[in-house]
Write a protein that holds these residues in place. Structure first.
Motif, mmCIF file in Angstrom:
data_model
loop_
_atom_site.group_PDB
_atom_site.id
_atom_site.type_symbol
_atom_site.label_atom_id
_atom_site.label_comp_id
_atom_site.label_asym_id
_atom_site.label_seq_id
_atom_site.Cartn_x
_atom_site.Cartn_y
_atom_site.Cartn_z
ATOM 1 N N GLN A 12 0.832 -1.210 0.000
ATOM 2 C CA GLN A 12 0.000 0.000 0.000
ATOM 3 C C GLN A 12 0.861 1.251 0.000
ATOM 4 N N TYR A 13 1.845 1.303 0.910
ATOM 5 C CA TYR A 13 2.748 2.455 0.977
ATOM 6 C C TYR A 13 3.448 2.680 -0.359
ATOM 7 N N ALA A 14 3.983 1.590 -0.938
ATOM 8 C CA ALA A 14 4.774 1.714 -2.159
ATOM 9 C C ALA A 14 3.925 2.169 -3.334
ATOM 10 N N LEU A 15 2.726 1.608 -3.438
ATOM 11 C CA LEU A 15 1.892 1.908 -4.598
ATOM 12 C C LEU A 15 1.249 3.279 -4.525
ATOM 13 N N VAL A 16 1.281 3.902 -3.365
ATOM 14 C CA VAL A 16 0.888 5.307 -3.305
ATOM 15 C C VAL A 16 1.895 6.144 -4.082
ATOM 16 N N TRP A 17 3.132 5.675 -4.144
ATOM 17 C CA TRP A 17 4.220 6.425 -4.778
ATOM 18 C C TRP A 17 4.547 5.935 -6.187
ATOM 19 N N PHE A 18 4.483 4.633 -6.421
ATOM 20 C CA PHE A 18 4.990 4.081 -7.679
ATOM 21 C C PHE A 18 4.245 4.567 -8.916
#
Length: 426
Positions: A85-91
């Motif tokens: 979740q954290y990563a896909l907010v940015w990716f």
């Protein structure tokens, strides 16, 4: 040329080219205020409230799943949901930043809003790990990511560098507010109406916040015909930008560890179950103060000059966190941690916008966010794997805090390459 009053229709994508011909857009002079500019800030704040607020509340879900829905799994395994979740907010920013530069803004934001709201109503129906990972980790994360980068980038249309830090500081309060409201609401509502209806209530909140945001968000400048690839390797010829991106990866390898495991660590030292949910809220409430204050400071002394000392303090607090032995010690640590994290959370876009042409700001922000996502997805599971039955969270704190402190060295190197001297306002 005679003056004319502007209506909402003048701010739609279809009107940009005509306005450019009429001289109503200017790449050099942002209004730095006015009703339209501040309404955009309100809209961006609501987007940040909804996206970062929900994802930063993951610690609540981590604690609940460990005790209930996914109690048969290890903390590290469950943490993959949150880290995804954290990563896909940015990716997704790699694509959405470029799309924003090309003029695609309103429709992607609206579509992502609908998907995020739908996720909040699907999560309570999940029963298996893969369902939580798919819905709460992947789909929810991507939908947040499709909104966040363009929303932050649009601030640069309305505010010049001299006031951009303050404007971004205000929008970042949405993150702290959301990250405070959602955990606190969960603590009150789960015992009263259960987990299922609590998450549905979150969905209804998002309908209101994202619905309003979609009405308020508007571009000021026309689309740019940005040349080059989606991931422009030539941008890394700028050594300042290259080192800043590496520092972002390092920061995110450690920054989400406390947010992920603070609730679990609180239970381990005997904090009452009724108070555990408030731990994350305390951290995020103090972060709101830090974001606004550091936004003001950043405009005065420079964004990186503000980010470096405050984020270093967050790294130190991450190292100290596992050594808290009482509720009062833990509260003090998370309050300082939340406050010090505010600088990076509110000011990270400012140096990126200064490292090139404003017409290409969306792509640069997208590249930075996409690279930082690799740190976000790997950080919490690595920390979870370092949790020891005998040493507790000590090794996880050393690892996460150490990477945050190391990232500050890279930030200072980026400042050196940008200014070509060891000290200066940047």
């Amino acid at each position: 040329m005679s003056k004319k009053s502007l209506s909402i229709e003048d701010f739609t994508d279809s009107a940009f080219e005509d306005r450019k011909l009429e001289g109503l857009t200017n790449f050099d002079e942002a209004p730095d205020g006015g009703l339209r500019a501040w309404l955009v800030v309100v809209g961006v704040t609501l987007v940040v409230f909804s996206t970062v607020g929900v994802t930063n509340s993951w610690g609540v879900f981590q604690a609940y799943y460990e005790e209930n829905s996914l109690s048969h799994l290890s903390p590290s395994t469950i943490a993959w949901i949150g880290s995804s979740q954290y990563a896909l907010v940015w990716f997704p920013a790699l694509a959405t930043g470029r799309l924003f530069d090309l003029g695609y803004f309103k429709m992607p934001c609206f579509a992502a809003s609908c998907i995020l709201i739908a996720c909040m109503f699907v999560i309570p129906e999940c029963t298996q790990y893969w369902q939580f990972l798919l819905t709460q980790g992947l789909v929810l994360g991507v939908s947040c990511g499709f909104m966040l980068c363009p929303a932050l980038a649009v601030v640069s249309h309305w505010f010049s560098p001299k006031r951009r830090g303050f404007a971004l500081g205000i929008t970042s309060i949405g993150s702290s507010s959301g990250s405070t409201v959602f955990p606190a609401a969960a603590q009150k509502l789960i015992p009263l109406i259960g987990f299922t209806w609590t998450v549905r209530v979150f969905g209804f909140i998002l309908i209101a916040t994202l619905g309003t945001a979609n009405l308020l968000l508007q571009r000021r400048l026309p689309p740019s015909n940005v040349h080059g690839r989606l991931f422009d390797l030539k941008a890394f010829r700028n050594k300042a930008f290259a080192f800043y991106c590496i520092s972002g990866i390092m920061t995110f390898l450690g920054l989400f560890t406390v947010l992920t495991y603070i609730s679990v660590s609180a239970v381990k030292i005997g904090v009452s179950g009724d108070f555990v949910f408030y731990i994350i809220s305390i951290s995020n409430a103090s972060s709101a103060v830090g974001r606004l204050l550091t936004g003001i400071i950043g405009d005065k002394i420079g964004a990186i000059n503000t980010i470096a000392p405050f984020t270093a303090l967050a790294g130190i607090m991450t190292i100290v966190w596992p050594h808290a032995k009482s509720e009062s010690q833990l509260i003090a640590i998370v309050a300082i941690y939340g406050f010090s994290c505010g600088a990076f959370s509110s000011l990270w876009p400012v140096p990126i916008m200064a490292m090139g042409d404003i017409k290409d700001a969306g792509r640069r922000a997208g590249m930075f966010m996409s690279l930082a996502a690799f740190g976000a997805i790997a950080g919490p599971p690595i920390s979870g794997a370092l949790i020891s039955p005998t040493k507790g969270f000590v090794y996880a704190g050393y690892y996460a805090g150490g990477t945050i402190v190391a990232s500050i060295v890279l930030v200072l190197v980026a400042r050196y390459f940008h200014l070509r001297r060891l000290w200066g306002k940047f």
